[in-house]
Scaffold this active site. Structure first.
Site, short mmCIF file in Angstrom:
data_model
loop_
_atom_site.label_atom_id
_atom_site.label_comp_id
_atom_site.label_asym_id
_atom_site.label_seq_id
_atom_site.Cartn_x
_atom_site.Cartn_y
_atom_site.Cartn_z
CD GLU A 173 -0.18 0.69 3.50
OE1 GLU A 173 -0.13 1.86 3.07
OE2 GLU A 173 -0.07 0.40 4.70
CE LYS A 194 -2.40 1.40 10.69
NZ LYS A 194 -3.24 0.88 9.61
#
Length: 303
Positions: free
Chosen positions: A25, A160
Site C-alpha cells: 500500500e 493497529k
C-alpha cells in the site's frame, strides 16, 4: 482489462507467467512518515519482497490512473507530496480518478486494486478496524468490509493497537473473515507480539497458509484472510508503555475533536511523539517482517 488500470510491465510479466506478486500500500508513503524516509522505506520493503522470491507491486492512484506497480520515480513523487496526497479508501477512488488526482491507498483500496489486477497477497503494517468508542461513534474502518468480500490475503502485524481489538475481532467473525496467526495462537497487537485475544487458527509455515488460501478461493468462498504476523521480538515494545501512550493520544484526539479518516494518522503520529520515535521504528520493522512473510506465502501459492 480495466480502462482505468495501469499495471507496470514487471508486474504484468510476473502475473502472466504465474509468478508470485505481493501488493504493497501507499498510505505508509504519504501519511506514514516524512520525506525522504518514506520513499526510502517503501523501496526497502520492495527489496525485501524481491529477496524473498516475489515481485513487489506498490499500489497508488497517480494523476487519475490506478497504478499496480510503481517506478522508483513514482514512489519518490508520492513521498515528496506527502500529506497533500488524498488518503483513498473505496468511496474515494472514483472521485480522485474523475479529477485526475493523486491517492494513497489504504488497506481497503489496495485490496480492490490488487484484486482488479489479479494479485492475491498483500503486505501492510496493520489493518484498520473498529475504533475505541465505536458503540457511540460507529467509527469502523472500511478495511473490515473489504476483507469480507475481496479475495486478497492481508499479511499484517494484527490490527493497529489504537483500535478496539476485541470488537475488531468480533466484526471479522461476523463477516466470516478468518483470522490466522503465523506461529502464534494469540492476536498480535501491532507494536506488541500478543494481546488478550486469540486467533481463529495458528498456521506455522507459508505453505500451510498458501494451501488454506487455495482451498478457500477454489471453493468460491469469497472474501479475504487476515494473516497476523507478530512484530519481531527484538523490536516489540513494552505493552504498558505503548498502552499509556495510546491512552494519552486518544485523550488528546478527543480534546481536539479529530475524527473519521484523520483519526488514525493523528493517533499514530501522537504515539510516535510520546514514545520518542520508538513506535515509528517498530512500525517500520514490522512492515519489513510482513513483506518477507507475504513474499514467501505468495511463492508457495504460485509454486
Amino acid at each position: 482489462m480495466n480502462a482505468y488500470l495501469d499495471i507496470s510491465p514487471e508486474v504484468q510479466t510476473a502475473l502472466a507467467a504465474g509468478e508470485p506478486v505481493v501488493a504493497l500500500e501507499s498510505t505508509i508513503i504519504s501519511h506514514g512518515m516524512p520525506w525522504p524516509q518514506n520513499a526510502e522505506t517503501a523501496l526497502q520493503v520492495e527489496q525485501i519482497v524481491r529477496d524473498n522470491g516475489a515481485v513487489p507491486a506498490t499500489i497508488a492512484i497517480i494523476k487519475g490512473r490506478l497504478k499496480v506497480g510503481l517506478s522508483k520515480e513514482e514512489i519518490e513523487y508520492l513521498g515528496k507530496a506527502g500529506l497533500n496526497v488524498t488518503k483513498a479508501s473505496r468511496r474515494d477512488i472514483p472521485f480522485i480518478i474523475a479529477r485526475g488526482g493523486d491517492g494513497a491507498t489504504t488497506v481497503a483500496s489496495t485490496m480492490i486494486l490488487a484484486a482488479m489486477a489479479g494479485v492475491k497477497v498483500f503486505a501492510t503494517g496493520g489493518i484498520g478496524g473498529v475504533h475505541r468508542g465505536a458503540q457511540e461513534t460507529f467509527d469502523i474502518s472500511a478495511d473490515l468490509q473489504e476483507l469480507a468480500h475481496t479475495n486478497v490475503a492481508v499479511i499484517c502485524a494484527g490490527a493497529k493497537s489504537i483500535l478496539d481489538l476485541g470488537l475488531t475481532r468480533e466484526y471479522l467473525e461476523t463477516h466470516g473473515v478468518p483470522l490466522v496467526g503465523y506461529q502464534t495462537s494469540t492476536l498480535p497487537a501491532f507494536y506488541t507480539r500478543d494481546s488478550d485475544f486469540d486467533v481463529d487458527y495458528q498456521l506455522d509455515t507459508p505453505e500451510q497458509i498458501a494451501q488454506a488460501l487455495q482451498a478457500k478461493w477454489e471453493m468460491g468462498l469469497q472474501g479475504g484472510v487476515v494473516i497476523a504476523n507478530p512484530i519481531p521480538e527484538a523490536y516489540a515494545m513494552d505493552r504498558g508503555k505503548i498502552d499509556a501512550a495510546i491512552s494519552a493520544a486518544l485523550a488528546e484526539m478527543d480534546d481536539k475533536g479529530v475524527s473519521g479518516k484523520d483519526s488514525t494518522p493523528f493517533l499514530l503520529a501522537k504515539v510516535a511523539e510520546i514514545t520518542g520515535g520508538d513506535s515509528l521504528k517498530a512500525n517500520i520493522q514490522l512492515v519489513f517482517n510482513n513483506a518477507a512473510l507475504a513474499a514467501r506465502i505468495a511463492a508457495s501459492y504460485y509454486a
